[in-house]
Design a protein around this motif. Structure first.
Motif, PDB file in Angstrom:
ATOM      1  N   TRP A 155      45.572  44.818  41.675  1.00 17.72           N
ATOM      2  CA  TRP A 155      44.442  43.953  42.006  1.00 17.72           C
ATOM      3  C   TRP A 155      44.760  43.250  43.320  1.00 17.72           C
ATOM      4  CZ3 TRP A 155      40.558  45.064  38.951  1.00 17.72           C
ATOM      5  CH2 TRP A 155      40.794  45.474  37.638  1.00 17.72           C
ATOM      6  N   ARG A 156      43.834  43.331  44.270  1.00 16.71           N
ATOM      7  CA  ARG A 156      44.115  42.810  45.613  1.00 16.71           C
ATOM      8  C   ARG A 156      43.005  41.858  46.065  1.00 16.71           C
ATOM      9  NH1 ARG A 156      48.385  45.786  47.095  1.00 16.71           N
ATOM     10  NH2 ARG A 156      48.478  48.013  46.562  1.00 16.71           N
ATOM     11  N   ARG A 157      43.396  40.994  47.004  1.00 17.26           N
ATOM     12  CA  ARG A 157      42.429  40.145  47.698  1.00 17.26           C
ATOM     13  C   ARG A 157      41.860  40.923  48.878  1.00 17.26           C
ATOM     14  NH1 ARG A 157      46.195  34.881  48.414  1.00 17.26           N
ATOM     15  NH2 ARG A 157      46.426  35.940  50.419  1.00 17.26           N
ATOM     16  N   VAL A 217      40.273  46.683  43.551  1.00 18.73           N
ATOM     17  CA  VAL A 217      41.209  47.314  42.630  1.00 18.73           C
ATOM     18  C   VAL A 217      41.661  48.650  43.203  1.00 18.73           C
ATOM     19  CG1 VAL A 217      39.324  48.372  41.289  1.00 18.73           C
ATOM     20  CG2 VAL A 217      41.583  48.086  40.254  1.00 18.73           C
ATOM     21  N   GLU A 218      42.962  48.897  43.104  1.00 16.60           N
ATOM     22  CA  GLU A 218      43.534  50.184  43.512  1.00 16.60           C
ATOM     23  C   GLU A 218      44.076  50.878  42.274  1.00 16.60           C
ATOM     24  OE1 GLU A 218      47.133  52.164  46.173  1.00 16.60           O
ATOM     25  OE2 GLU A 218      46.743  50.006  46.309  1.00 16.60           O
ATOM     26  N   LEU A 247      36.190  41.539  44.129  1.00 17.78           N
ATOM     27  CA  LEU A 247      37.275  42.137  43.361  1.00 17.78           C
ATOM     28  C   LEU A 247      37.632  43.472  44.003  1.00 17.78           C
ATOM     29  CD1 LEU A 247      39.089  41.908  40.839  1.00 17.78           C
ATOM     30  CD2 LEU A 247      37.321  43.165  39.584  1.00 17.78           C
ATOM     31  N   TRP A 292      42.549  34.361  40.458  1.00 20.42           N
ATOM     32  CA  TRP A 292      41.858  34.717  39.228  1.00 20.42           C
ATOM     33  C   TRP A 292      41.075  33.536  38.660  1.00 20.42           C
ATOM     34  CZ3 TRP A 292      41.065  39.552  38.193  1.00 20.42           C
ATOM     35  CH2 TRP A 292      42.004  40.529  38.511  1.00 20.42           C
ATOM     36  N   LEU A 339      48.053  50.416  38.702  1.00 20.09           N
ATOM     37  CA  LEU A 339      46.915  49.515  38.830  1.00 20.09           C
ATOM     38  C   LEU A 339      47.315  48.293  39.641  1.00 20.09           C
ATOM     39  CD1 LEU A 339      44.052  48.577  37.979  1.00 20.09           C
ATOM     40  CD2 LEU A 339      45.079  47.678  35.881  1.00 20.09           C
ATOM     41  N   MET A 390      46.509  39.753  44.060  1.00 22.07           N
ATOM     42  CA  MET A 390      45.839  38.602  43.452  1.00 22.07           C
ATOM     43  C   MET A 390      46.877  37.729  42.759  1.00 22.07           C
ATOM     44  SD  MET A 390      42.265  38.641  43.439  1.00 22.07           S
ATOM     45  CE  MET A 390      41.598  38.286  41.814  1.00 22.07           C
ATOM     46  N   SER A 433      48.645  46.516  35.019  1.00 23.23           N
ATOM     47  CA  SER A 433      49.374  46.126  36.228  1.00 23.23           C
ATOM     48  C   SER A 433      50.864  45.984  35.921  1.00 23.23           C
ATOM     49  CB  SER A 433      48.821  44.799  36.766  1.00 23.23           C
ATOM     50  OG  SER A 433      47.469  44.919  37.071  1.00 23.23           O
ATOM     51  N   ALA A 473      37.082  42.549  35.804  1.00 22.83           N
ATOM     52  CA  ALA A 473      38.322  43.324  35.834  1.00 22.83           C
ATOM     53  C   ALA A 473      38.604  43.952  34.475  1.00 22.83           C
ATOM     54  CB  ALA A 473      39.482  42.421  36.262  1.00 22.83           C
TER      55      ALA A 473
END
Length: 698
Positions: free
Chosen positions: A596-598, A619-620, A617, A609, A594, A604, A583, A426
């Motif tokens: 971060w997703r499961r 990421v959007e 991983l 983590w 930004l 997340m 984020s 990440a």
């Protein structure tokens, strides 16, 4: 015998080197501790010494004189007298012919002979002895050159760092095995139409050349039947290396740069201002050592010996104002006369080290930062050396960018399925903010690389668990041992379809990761076509098929995939931003950018983590200001990096009038964009990228 004009006048101390003005040549050379400086002139072949003339004037430690009637092409060198007291740092020996540090051209490599040493080889405490043999029969000659060629309408591309894609290449290694190039192995081959076609097809914006300043073939390599292939042993900081030239005319290099510029490709030079080719006290006397050893080199407390922060025997003393001037003059020369677009500084931590350790405000960095010529070019540091406190990733001042070995190792380890690597990946995807997001530095401070000349090729990263450097003649002791590579079950070449497919997939995964990351991507020449060095991760002395790019065995499918990744990056400015993404809400526009997703679409959490078994991983990235055709109300990309098993991945809800479209799937390299609703099946060990686009009318 050729008759030369030998009447010498005072001349001028201001411009160092040999300067032709249309009517004659002015010679000027710095030496603080010399007692006499003699200019030696040779015939047009460089073989016969025709004159030995003392420079008549000394101004502030610059010795100078002018000879009317001398012309470009004149071969010359210096013999310099002064104290020979190695224990005090002085190693003057007028029996040794010396290369002008400012020579714009040199004739050839030294021909190795004991006479090139300032001391008697084999004597007791040899380097304290004094050798009286003439080194001229074996030493290179400096050559007077005319002023710069007419550049015409050459226009450097001036590509912003955020849009730069770097291609690290060796002049000979890239070109000598290509079947359709003019002058393979020479500068001109770099600008041949087939090479330009290849670079344009890939989408390269800058070619970074391994050292092309004139360098030495080390004696210990020559005696083993090897050679200094990479070139990290500089002899003359202003002269292009003769081995890459056809006629010796520096215009060959200039025309190559101009042609690359016309194709929209910048030229960056890998430069070595941290040490020279003369090595330690047991090395040859070729130039700097015989001109003024105590000024040019950093010496130990016992001044008989050299500070060796570089591992190459000596360290250039850039803390001395005239040595610093030489470096700055050299850099400006390559920009103003040769039109290069930037530099990568080898072992740059050495340049910033003073008595108190590494200093980001060292004199050389301050000189570069304030210089109006260097302000318009790219500056890239290799942020380490072997000296004390030698690892300085992230510590260089703006405007330097830095090679990022943590990106290299982090990406390799994630795809190798090492435990607990998701948080590190990440960080690498977001421009390595922990290292670079400070002091106003941009995300382009990180030069992201999977491989470089020093180490495995990308094919070898997926084909070898261990280095195989036996051909280097050092019993496989040289080269890195921590390569974070994975041979997929077979060490070396394999015809097993499962192994070759797994290797191809892993290479696609890593290449996609490189081009989906914030920062500046750099690829090693040959990686895009699957070049292998057969497990040699230190091919510095392999001037042969081991290191030369194998064009006949090119992996065209991987070439196409690499070009696709570069094109995707260029189409999506969200992947190459100058500001770091975080984020949290950004103060500039108040929009979160930004996420971060499961796999199930949920954010997340800390437990995710910290899960060492997590291999996925998601990421959007969002922005409110895309460029056509991505200028919708909201523009976003979702990238999925899966080093684990296949899994269902939920995508975010699309705003009204928009739809998620799958643009890249490393398991399907020829994929055409296809719409995704709600979720999609993410393949095992793959990369996928979705783009939020305008919904097309039915």
């Amino acid at each position: 015998m050729t008759t030369l004009p030998t009447t010498i006048t005072a001349g001028c101390p201001n411009a160092l080197g040999a300067r032709y003005d249309g009517e004659g040549v002015n010679f000027a050379i710095f030496s603080e501790h010399a007692s006499r400086v003699s200019l030696c002139l040779f015939d047009e072949t460089g073989r016969t010494e025709l004159a030995n003339i003392d420079l008549p004037e000394r101004t502030h430690h610059v010795w100078h004189g002018r000879i009317d009637g001398l012309q470009p092409g004149q071969h010359y060198g210096y013999r310099i007298s002064g104290p020979y007291h190695p224990d005090q740092g002085h190693r003057f020996n007028p029996n040794k012919l010396l290369v002008d540090p400012y020579a714009r051209r040199i004739s050839r490599q030294p021909r190795w002979h004991d006479a090139l040493m300032g001391y008697e080889v084999g004597a007791a405490q040899a380097d304290l002895s004094f050798d009286t043999r003439d080194s001229a029969p074996y030493a290179p000659r400096s050559i007077v050159v005319a002023p710069a060629t007419d550049w015409g309408d050459d226009a450097p591309p001036a590509t912003p760092m955020s849009e730069t894609v770097i291609y690290e290449a060796h002049v000979k290694g890239l070109t000598c095995r290509h079947p359709r190039l003019h002058a393979p192995g020479k500068f001109r081959a770099l600008a041949s139409e087939p090479m330009l076609d290849h670079l344009r097809r890939l989408g390269i914006t800058a070619i970074e050349l391994l050292p092309v300043q004139a360098f030495l073939n080390d004696r210990f390599l020559v005696e083993k039947g090897l050679t200094n292939y990479w070139g990290y042993q500089t002899l003359a900081f202003f002269a292009p290396d003769p081995r890459y030239m056809e006629t010796g005319d520096i215009a060959e290099f200039q025309r190559t740069v101009a042609r690359l510029h016309s194709a929209g490709i910048e030229v960056l030079l890998d430069v070595v201002y941290n040490h020279t080719c003369e090595g330690n006290e047991m090395g040859p006397t070729l130039s700097f050592r015989g001109i003024d050893n105590a000024s040019y080199y950093r010496l130990a407390d016992d001044r008989r010996y050299y500070v060796n922060d570089t591992g190459c025997g000596n360290t250039l003393n850039t803390g001395h104002p005239m040595v610093l001037r030489m470096v700055m003059d050299s850099l400006r020369y390559w920009v103003e006369t040769m039109h290069v677009d930037g530099f990568r500084f080898d072992l740059a931590a050495t340049l910033g080290r003073g008595p108190g350790g590494f200093d980001p405000n060292a004199a050389i960095f301050q000189a570069m930062r304030q210089d109006p010529v260097l302000a318009r070019v790219k500056l890239i540091a290799e942020p380490w050396d072997i000296g004390p406190g030698g690892y300085q990733l992230g510590a260089f001042p703006p405007p330097f960018s830095e090679w990022n070995d943590r990106f290299r190792d982090g990406v390799r380890r994630f795809w190798r399925r090492d435990p607990g690597r998701v948080p590190d990946l990440a960080a690498r995807l977001m421009g390595s903010a922990p290292q670079f997001d400070h002091s106003g530095r941009p995300a382009t401070s990180s030069v992201n690389l999977l491989t470089a000349h020093d180490g495995f090729t990308l094919m070898d990263v997926v084909s070898y668990n261990d280095k195989h450097n036996e051909a280097n003649g050092e019993d496989n002791r040289d080269g890195h041992s921590a390569n974070y590579s994975d041979n997929m079950g077979v060490e070396g070449p394999s015809t097993d379809p499962a192994v070759t497919a797994a290797r191809a997939q892993r290479r696609r995964n890593m290449m996609a990761t490189l081009f989906l990351s914030q920062g500046v991507p750099m690829i090693l020449a040959g990686d895009e076509i699957g070049h292998t060095q057969h497990g040699n991760n230190n091919a510095y002395c392999q001037d042969n098929a081991t290191a030369w790019v194998d064009w006949q065995g090119a992996d065209d499918a991987f070439l196409a995939f690499t070009a696709k990744c570069i094109a995707f990056r260029k189409a999506h400015p969200i992947l190459r931003q100058k500001l770091f993404l975080h984020s949290r809400e950004r103060a500039l526009d108040g929009i979160e950018d930004l996420f971060w997703r499961r796999a199930d679409g949920a954010p997340m959490c800390r437990a995710d983590w910290e899960d060492p078994e997590l291999r996925l991983l998601v990421v959007e990235l969002r922005t409110a200001s895309g460029t056509p055709p991505y200028a919708a109300l909201e523009y976003a990309i979702v990238a999925v990096f899966n080093a684990g098993e296949a899994v269902e991945v939920t995508v975010p809800d699309a705003p009204e009038g928009q739809v998620w479209s799958l643009h890249l799937d490393s398991s399907r390299p020829d994929l055409a964009p296809e719409p995704v609703e709600g979720s999609f099946q993410m393949p095992a060990e793959a990369v996928a990228v979705l783009v939020l686009e305008e919904e097309q009318p039915v």
